[in-house]
Design a protein around this motif. Structure first.
Motif, PDB file in Angstrom:
ATOM      1  N   SER A 277       0.846  -1.197   0.000  1.00 18.03           N
ATOM      2  CA  SER A 277       0.000   0.000   0.000  1.00 18.03           C
ATOM      3  C   SER A 277       0.876   1.240   0.000  1.00 18.03           C
ATOM      4  N   TYR A 279       0.494   5.657   0.331  1.00 24.02           N
ATOM      5  CA  TYR A 279      -0.375   6.780   0.674  1.00 24.02           C
ATOM      6  C   TYR A 279       0.181   8.034   0.020  1.00 24.02           C
ATOM      7  N   PRO A 292      -4.959  14.208   1.079  1.00 24.66           N
ATOM      8  CA  PRO A 292      -4.958  12.897   0.406  1.00 24.66           C
ATOM      9  C   PRO A 292      -5.480  13.026  -1.020  1.00 24.66           C
ATOM     10  N   SER A 294      -6.486  10.810  -4.536  1.00 21.42           N
ATOM     11  CA  SER A 294      -6.776   9.504  -5.143  1.00 21.42           C
ATOM     12  C   SER A 294      -7.017   9.616  -6.643  1.00 21.42           C
ATOM     13  N   HIS A 320     -10.927   5.077   1.048  1.00 24.35           N
ATOM     14  CA  HIS A 320      -9.711   5.449   1.778  1.00 24.35           C
ATOM     15  C   HIS A 320      -8.951   6.487   0.946  1.00 24.35           C
ATOM     16  N   LYS A 323      -5.109   6.396  -0.512  1.00 24.23           N
ATOM     17  CA  LYS A 323      -4.506   5.074  -0.343  1.00 24.23           C
ATOM     18  C   LYS A 323      -4.590   4.291  -1.659  1.00 24.23           C
TER      19      LYS A 323
END
Length: 414
Positions: A277, A279, A292, A294, A320, A323
């Motif tokens: 994984s 981040y 964050p 994505s 998430h 992530k």
């Protein structure tokens, strides 16, 4: 955070300081942009496009060293021969001969042929520029682009434009250019007027074909009745990209472990099911925070030992933010492997990560009791053992029978 106007005033002030004269003595010959192998500035703007001699500390080699030290640059070119002219080829930019600016006679207008309105298209770096950007007034020198993957063409020349003498554009000038071949014919949308370059260490430099693009006159000039030019917004956009306010990503942390576990191991075993994984966050210049992110749809993970043994997609995890995760089986080969992310996309921060892990064979007590692939060997061993047992039994039985016969014959004789 400084505005573009403030930065431009600061740049002009620095130039004035360098060439100012004092009643008690002259100023330092160098502004010391690099001192003790450390950059004195995070960003450098050079708009003295027609200056033929810079201070000693503003040499082309100093600009390259600044980029190595992760300082960002905005450099303005000129149709005249300057120190920046010799520096441009180091960035895979090929400039036309001195005195040949970009000219165009379309659309028909009252302005000189060397003052061209350019409308950004899909061919340009639309992820850097604002949406629905108005045409940009441009006057200056174009650049032909090499095949360097680190180049970021921000604004291309119009298809009907070409580079020619200031008084050029005549039929004779075009004929002479065609006869010269590649050296003389500079035309069309393969040329760029504003070009970015992102180094492998993520420092950014933007080459602008003419300093007039930043002028207040062109920023206020209309491209059509009632429509102001996009120069002001365009200047803000390229400054934000160059100074790493936009399109900036980073890897916050990475995780790896076996399936059904949460902690990483110092080493893994052949054929283990592994979970990896990452981040990732994106810089928000308005809030001055990392958030964050994505939005990457083509991120990949490589599990390498010299060459990639496994290359798989690393998709975002729903629910998430930021992530990205994937699961794969470790190869049936032992050695020192690396989890590698090497994501390079034009105009975005390069994402690179490398984590080393050993992959070893199972221990003697970790193998299964019986291996399906070894049944031929099992059958051979069992058949050999059975044959040996039968052979031994028959041999021993034959010895007993022979001994019985000899005993019976001796009794009859007596």
């Amino acid at each position: 955070m400084f505005s573009l106007k403030t930065l431009l005033l600061l740049a002009v002030g620095l130039v004035n300081i360098v060439y100012a004269k004092s009643s008690t003595g002259n100023s330092d010959e160098a502004p010391a942009i690099i001192e003790y192998d450390e950059p004195a500035f995070v960003h450098v703007v050079v708009l003295a496009s027609e200056t033929k001699n810079f201070a000693k500390d503003l040499s082309p080699q100093a600009f390259v060293e600044l980029l190595n030290l992760k300082t960002n640059l905005i450099l303005a070119l000129s149709t005249k021969q300057t120190p920046l002219t010799s520096l441009a080829p180091e960035f895979s930019l090929v400039l036309p001969p001195p005195g040949t600016p970009l000219v165009s006679y379309f659309p028909k207008r009252d302005e000189p042929a060397s003052l061209i309105p350019i409308t950004p298209t899909k061919q340009d770096a639309t992820h850097i520029l604002s949406k629905n950007l108005a045409p940009v007034w441009f006057s200056g020198v174009p650049q032909a682009l090499g095949n360097n993957p680190l180049l970021v063409p921000i604004l291309h020349a119009p298809a009907e434009s070409f580079a020619s003498e200031v008084d050029g554009g005549s039929a004779d000038a075009l004929a002479d250019s065609a006869e010269k071949g590649g050296e003389g014919l500079w035309a069309g949308s393969q040329l760029s007027v504003v070009t970015g370059f992102q180094t492998v260490n993520n420092a950014r430099v933007t080459w602008v074909g003419g300093v007039d693009l930043f002028s207040d006159e062109l920023a206020q000039k209309e491209v059509s009745p009632g429509v102001k030019s996009g120069n002001a917004q365009f200047a803000r956009d390229i400054a934000a990209w160059t100074f790493q306010e936009n399109n900036v990503l980073r890897i916050d942390k990475i995780e790896h472990h076996r399936v059904n576990e949460t902690e990483p191991r110092e080493l893994y075993t052949n054929n283990d099911q592994l979970v990896y994984s990452a981040y990732i966050s994106k810089f928000n210049p308005v809030k001055n925070t990392w958030e964050p992110y994505s939005g990457i749809k083509d991120l990949q993970l490589s599990f390498t030992m010299l060459d990639p043994h496994i290359r798989t997609a690393l998709p975002p995890v729903s629910g998430h933010p930021g992530k990205y995760s994937t699961t794969f089986r470790a190869p049936d080969r032992h050695g020192v492997f690396k989890f590698v992310i090497d994501h390079k996309r034009q105009g975005w921060t390069f994402l690179q990560s490398s984590t080393t892990v050993p992959v070893v064979p199972p221990r003697h007590d970790e193998y299964p009791r019986f291996l399906s692939a070894a049944w031929p060997y099992y059958a051979g061993a069992i058949s050999t053992s059975v044959a040996f047992f039968l052979f031994s039994a028959l041999w021993l039985a034959g010895e007993v029978k022979e001994g019985t016969k000899k005993s019976g014959s001796k009794g009859k004789t007596e």
